[in-house]
Design a protein around this motif. Sequence first.
Motif, short mmCIF file in Angstrom:
data_model
loop_
_atom_site.label_atom_id
_atom_site.label_comp_id
_atom_site.label_asym_id
_atom_site.label_seq_id
_atom_site.Cartn_x
_atom_site.Cartn_y
_atom_site.Cartn_z
N LEU A 76 0.71 -1.19 0.03
CA LEU A 76 0.07 0.02 0.00
C LEU A 76 0.91 1.21 -0.05
O LEU A 76 0.35 2.25 -0.53
N LEU B 72 -7.73 2.83 3.18
CA LEU B 72 -8.58 2.89 1.96
C LEU B 72 -8.38 3.87 1.04
O LEU B 72 -8.70 3.86 -0.13
N TRP C 271 -2.53 2.57 -3.90
CA TRP C 271 -2.78 1.50 -4.26
C TRP C 271 -4.24 0.91 -5.17
O TRP C 271 -4.43 0.37 -6.09
N TRP C 272 -5.09 1.39 -4.33
CA TRP C 272 -6.52 1.16 -4.62
C TRP C 272 -7.10 1.77 -5.88
O TRP C 272 -7.95 1.33 -6.57
N ASP C 273 -6.59 2.89 -6.20
CA ASP C 273 -6.86 3.67 -7.51
C ASP C 273 -5.68 3.96 -8.47
O ASP C 273 -5.76 4.92 -9.17
N TYR D 200 -4.17 -0.41 -12.10
CA TYR D 200 -5.30 -0.67 -11.66
C TYR D 200 -5.93 -2.06 -12.14
O TYR D 200 -6.38 -2.88 -11.54
N LYS E 207 -14.16 0.35 -3.39
CA LYS E 207 -13.28 -0.64 -3.21
C LYS E 207 -13.94 -2.01 -3.38
O LYS E 207 -13.07 -3.00 -3.24
N LEU F 29 -13.37 -4.88 -5.83
CA LEU F 29 -12.10 -5.66 -5.91
C LEU F 29 -12.43 -6.91 -5.16
O LEU F 29 -11.49 -7.85 -5.22
#
Length: 724
Positions: free
Chosen positions: A212, A286, A290-292, A297, A351, A354
């Motif tokens: 992350l 969150l 990394w999440w976006d 992605y 999220k 995912l």
Amino acid sequence: MSAHLPFRERPRSADGDDLAYRRPPPNPAQEEPFQPYEYQPLDEKAQEIRLLRLLPAENLDDEIEIEIFHAPLIEPERAPDTRLEFEELEKTLPQDWELHKTRDGRYLFYSKDSGKTQWTHPNPEIDQEMYDCDAVLDPFPNFQPAYEGKITTLDLRPNLAVALKHLRQATSPRVLWIDAICIDQVKVFERNHEVKRMGNIYKLARRVVVWLGPASESSPRGLEMLAALGEGMIQTSARILNAPLSDKKNYSGSLPGDVQKRFEYFSISQRAPYNVEDYQAISGILSQSWWDRLCEYAWIWQEIHLASSRSLVQCGSSFRLWKDIRSAIVFLDNSEQDELGTTLADLVQRKSTLTSRSSGYLVHILEMTRFAKYANPHDRVFALLGLASPKNAALIDTDYSQPVFETFQNVCSAHLQLFGSVEFLSHCDWSTHGQNPGHPSWTPNWSTWCPVNVFYFQAAAGLSRSRMDGLDGSRLTVDGVLCGVVDKVSIEASSQGQLRETLRIWEELVAKNDPERTEKLIETLSCGENNETLPWDQYPSIEQYRKAYYSNDQEPIVSDRVRGRSVFTYGNGGMGICCPGAKAGDLLVVILGCDSPLILRRHSSDNEQSTYVVIGPAFVSSLNYSGALLGPLPRPLEAFYTLDWEGDGIAGFRDLKNNTVVYDDPRLGPLPDEWAYRKDYRPDQKEWRSFWNKKTGEVTYFDPRLTPEELRKRGVKLEEYVLV
């Protein structure tokens, strides 16, 4: 993102020296600038990949030292799953017990009386080997790739360098596969080849580590709180259940004392025992990039969905199991927004995609990842091949040099060939590709983000099969039923903000002060997302839609699928929701093998024959559940959608008079003479029906009563439509 692979002792030459050596400490006076690393070609016949050996360091600021080497990655034979099939094991249960299958494939036993779960069969006389098998969690035991050592010096990107410093261990090397290093990104041929292997690379990895980023003050707490919540539950194919007590006892030792005490008696029926600081820490986790991540992605979906149950999420030096973080996100996504707050609720909702289960159908996976970003438009498809079924992935040509619309057309062709379906037509939208030269209108433009949500659970064509000989270059021939001609199309609903004024304009267009038509409009605005149609999900009832619509004190409730679309009228008083590109004179057609009705337009530039362009899908409640093919349901029957034990949608039919439910459409009647059910089904058995042809031996999920021949016997007027 990196994937752990088993580490072996480094190879040595005949005199005992390491084949890969560590560069001596630099002498600033003598050192020359590093030359760019020169990749050695991979041996395709030996099925080689590159691996990275990250050498240990005691201090975080020590220089990064890595070695690159080649190793054959040959998928071994999967260890056999010796358990009973789900249906067979289910028959052994006492009456008050249910059987579930977890996301990892394990069998879980659930007591309907107590609400408790356990891994052991409620009947102790049932042999454990009947329901438990090591191969489920470890299908490739003792897998070890062989390799040869190589020397390397690389100029690392800052973000990757930070990750490597945190991922390395103090005293022992760590073997990793990292796409940015282990694939020669300059050589297109190698990249094309390795893209197809990435699914296997992640599937065979001992675990995947999600990096992350560096730690913040609150990130260790955020990971702890998510993991504590996730440890207390198990994700099955269709729902979330409390984890067995044995799991909670095993996990509890990994949590700080105050967190352990707070979650000791937690149940999924309760609110998460978080305070304000906990929610802030979770928001911090969150919100990590990394999440976006913009460029990678799309690849994240493949990487994390193929990860083993040992896989980790790491932030700084803190790490927790991915499966626990995933379960916590799913739980929070089903929590009330007032509990989470608007900011966290939005983070969780974005999220949660995912954590969704992959169907193996590439068309479905592309829809689930429609918010994905990527550097190369081809990666919109290639980054997801590892999640597709092996047969589906094998039909996709990973060629970065071909026009991207040909890649998308290849996806559609593969779907039709494998599944006998043109479901991809439901994903077309004229506004995203209607003006692109060379791009057929029947091929979705997956490289452009579509601002509207796809309609689900319409079953407009039932379990019908598409014609398999309809694809000819850029033309697709399909069979369909003309349901009407579009008469009027309203203004478009905004994608954000209030809709009350827009809905009043819509009502004036389609209802004109007719109370019955206003009621029909309210039902249409739900797009089937109501408690009556989807009782397993948390949708409002039609009565709640009605009250909100007539209320002066609250905003009307509408489906998100209304936003960005228009209401339209057609034929003799019909109405529905359509894409913004529709206009008067377009045709409303139900196509065999397609879940949604489509808006088609005659192609004015083609003089050879009648051809049509796809404008997009529509929602028309009267056409749901094969309405155009079989007519309306007889009263007092009501159709709805529910989930089977694998989490797949299945249509049910409820008799409102006696409250009985069956999963056979009563309008279909008996099977044709040459067909039979593959096994005996009870009418109330919540399971997809499969059919067997007595003459050819063919087994299919397509209903033989919905073939063009059988439909014409019923008097259904099927027409041929050539899509361009």
